[in-house]
Motif scaffolding. Sequence first.
Motif, PDB file in Angstrom:
ATOM      1  N   ARG A 201       0.080  -6.497  -1.201  1.00 19.81           N
ATOM      2  CA  ARG A 201       1.500  -6.728  -0.901  1.00 19.81           C
ATOM      3  C   ARG A 201       1.628  -8.225  -0.619  1.00 19.81           C
ATOM      4  NH1 ARG A 201       0.198  -1.411  -1.632  1.00 19.81           N
ATOM      5  NH2 ARG A 201       1.671   0.033  -0.669  1.00 19.81           N
ATOM      6  N   THR A 202       1.864  -9.003  -1.655  1.00 16.81           N
ATOM      7  CA  THR A 202       1.937 -10.459  -1.481  1.00 16.81           C
ATOM      8  C   THR A 202       3.238 -10.820  -0.776  1.00 16.81           C
ATOM      9  OG1 THR A 202       0.728 -10.660  -3.542  1.00 16.81           O
ATOM     10  CG2 THR A 202       1.766 -12.660  -2.709  1.00 16.81           C
ATOM     11  N   LEU A 203       3.110 -11.422   0.416  1.00 16.58           N
ATOM     12  CA  LEU A 203       4.314 -11.736   1.189  1.00 16.58           C
ATOM     13  C   LEU A 203       4.518 -13.239   1.370  1.00 16.58           C
ATOM     14  CD1 LEU A 203       4.075  -8.894   3.865  1.00 16.58           C
ATOM     15  CD2 LEU A 203       5.530  -8.971   1.834  1.00 16.58           C
ATOM     16  N   CYS A 252       5.520  -2.280  -4.815  1.00 19.71           N
ATOM     17  CA  CYS A 252       6.817  -2.926  -5.087  1.00 19.71           C
ATOM     18  C   CYS A 252       7.822  -2.568  -3.995  1.00 19.71           C
ATOM     19  CB  CYS A 252       7.375  -2.475  -6.437  1.00 19.71           C
ATOM     20  SG  CYS A 252       6.466  -3.098  -7.840  1.00 19.71           S
ATOM     21  N   ALA A 253       7.892  -1.276  -3.660  1.00 18.20           N
ATOM     22  CA  ALA A 253       8.861  -0.817  -2.650  1.00 18.20           C
ATOM     23  C   ALA A 253       8.579  -1.465  -1.300  1.00 18.20           C
ATOM     24  CB  ALA A 253       8.813   0.707  -2.543  1.00 18.20           C
ATOM     25  N   ASP A 254       7.294  -1.560  -0.926  1.00 22.71           N
ATOM     26  CA  ASP A 254       6.922  -2.174   0.355  1.00 22.71           C
ATOM     27  C   ASP A 254       7.316  -3.647   0.405  1.00 22.71           C
ATOM     28  OD1 ASP A 254       5.883  -0.019   1.607  1.00 22.71           O
ATOM     29  OD2 ASP A 254       3.767  -0.523   1.281  1.00 22.71           O
ATOM     30  N   LEU A 256       9.597  -5.248  -1.381  1.00 20.99           N
ATOM     31  CA  LEU A 256      11.057  -5.431  -1.359  1.00 20.99           C
ATOM     32  C   LEU A 256      11.620  -5.101   0.021  1.00 20.99           C
ATOM     33  CD1 LEU A 256      11.940  -3.890  -4.857  1.00 20.99           C
ATOM     34  CD2 LEU A 256      11.919  -6.321  -4.244  1.00 20.99           C
ATOM     35  N   ALA A 257      11.152  -3.976   0.595  1.00 18.89           N
ATOM     36  CA  ALA A 257      11.679  -3.559   1.903  1.00 18.89           C
ATOM     37  C   ALA A 257      11.289  -4.569   2.987  1.00 18.89           C
ATOM     38  CB  ALA A 257      11.171  -2.169   2.255  1.00 18.89           C
ATOM     39  N   THR A 258      10.059  -5.082   2.929  1.00 18.39           N
ATOM     40  CA  THR A 258       9.612  -6.051   3.935  1.00 18.39           C
ATOM     41  C   THR A 258      10.456  -7.321   3.878  1.00 18.39           C
ATOM     42  OG1 THR A 258       7.381  -5.181   3.720  1.00 18.39           O
ATOM     43  CG2 THR A 258       7.599  -7.326   4.790  1.00 18.39           C
ATOM     44  N   LYS A 259      10.722  -7.783   2.643  1.00 16.48           N
ATOM     45  CA  LYS A 259      11.508  -9.024   2.496  1.00 16.48           C
ATOM     46  C   LYS A 259      12.958  -8.819   2.949  1.00 16.48           C
ATOM     47  CE  LYS A 259       8.305 -11.675   0.902  1.00 16.48           C
ATOM     48  NZ  LYS A 259       7.976 -13.048   1.278  1.00 16.48           N
ATOM     49  N   VAL A 260      13.512  -7.663   2.622  1.00 17.35           N
ATOM     50  CA  VAL A 260      14.895  -7.399   3.055  1.00 17.35           C
ATOM     51  C   VAL A 260      14.943  -7.338   4.586  1.00 17.35           C
ATOM     52  CG1 VAL A 260      16.778  -5.713   3.063  1.00 17.35           C
ATOM     53  CG2 VAL A 260      15.605  -6.254   0.924  1.00 17.35           C
ATOM     54  N   ALA A 261      13.944  -6.686   5.199  1.00 14.84           N
ATOM     55  CA  ALA A 261      13.913  -6.592   6.674  1.00 14.84           C
ATOM     56  C   ALA A 261      13.824  -7.992   7.283  1.00 14.84           C
ATOM     57  CB  ALA A 261      12.727  -5.730   7.111  1.00 14.84           C
ATOM     58  N   ARG A 262      12.980  -8.842   6.699  1.00 15.65           N
ATOM     59  CA  ARG A 262      12.880 -10.225   7.185  1.00 15.65           C
ATOM     60  C   ARG A 262      14.221 -10.958   7.070  1.00 15.65           C
ATOM     61  NH1 ARG A 262       7.484 -13.113   4.635  1.00 15.65           N
ATOM     62  NH2 ARG A 262       6.009 -11.812   5.765  1.00 15.65           N
TER      63      ARG A 262
END
Length: 338
Positions: A201-203, A252-254, A256-262
């Motif tokens: 999960r590249t963040l 992909c879902a993780d 996207l969700a992590t970035k939206v939460a941020r």
Amino acid sequence: MSLILGIESTCDETAASVVRDGDKVLSNVVATQFHLHARFRGVVPEIASRAHIENILPVVTQALSDAGVTAAELDAVAVAHRPGLIGCLLVGVTAAKTLAWLLGKPLLAVDHVHAHLYSVRLDQTPRVEFPAVGLVVSGGHTALYGMDGWQDVRLIGATIDDAVGEAYDKVAAMLGLPFPGGPQVARLADGGNAKAFAFPRTLLGRESLDFSFSGLKTAVLYALNGIPGKPRSSPAGPQELADLAASFQAACADILATKVARAVHQTGARSVIVGGGVSSNLVIRARLMTLGLPVHLPIGKYCTDQAAMSAGLGELMLRNGQTAGLDLEAIPFSVITR
Ligand code: KG4
Ligand code: ZN
């Protein structure tokens, strides 16, 4: 009452739509070109431009007839004039200008990616609270927007390499699935175990709102074929392929969700608005719905490219007097910046 004709030709769909009062879709005609690009496993710009030329008049005519509206009854013509493939954009822009001139009606110039966010208002009446975070996930774009209103939009994050839809399409190609691969990967993933492969999960940085999907794509390739110099002893069987697809989709879902939460945390957003082809993915939709604030999603058929979103956003522009001149240009890039 207002009647707006929308025109879309940014990539590989020629589309036209008549929308009443900004959100009631009277017609939604989309001519796809999948059959022309499938053997190349991607959109070939020259082929796409030529197909738009052939399709544009029949599609516009059909949109008017499906809506039961004559051209003379229209209040304006809206067109997605950016971003996109330049030869493709030119076809829609030229058609829209010609119609606007011929009919003596205002011309409205819409940003395609921005318009994807407006799709949540098509045939629905969401009560969106601003500020909001906008997420557009498509074949060409993965972008986060800070939104203080429907038209008050700034870019806060974007992909530094592949778009998420592009990653889906490339993983589909690796798995031998036909183009466009997003829906095919999703279907294969249905029978798979999403925990079978621990894909990255590249963040990027801790605060970063940007995206990267190329490492995930490479990880899927290595899982499928083995790492360079150390190929797999036997090819993946059907269950393993389904597990690969499901594990890729979960990553992909993780992400996207992590970035939206941020983004929600950093901007103090009160709701989330999502659009673009990948937003039709049920696993991604479900994951985003767990964020703990209202998440607005388009009706399925309005996730992918269509012209109703341009007509809808165009209606807001018409109301605000933001009309374009006949010197309107097609622009290949988005001008919504940070
Ligand atoms: O918004 P769109 O129609 O066109 C662009 O503006 O790019 O998005 C097309 C992208 C393609 O990459 C396609 O594979 C992906 O959306 N897509 C999906 C699904 N349906 C379409 N990706 C994942 N799951 C889906 N169900
Ligand atoms: Zn699009």
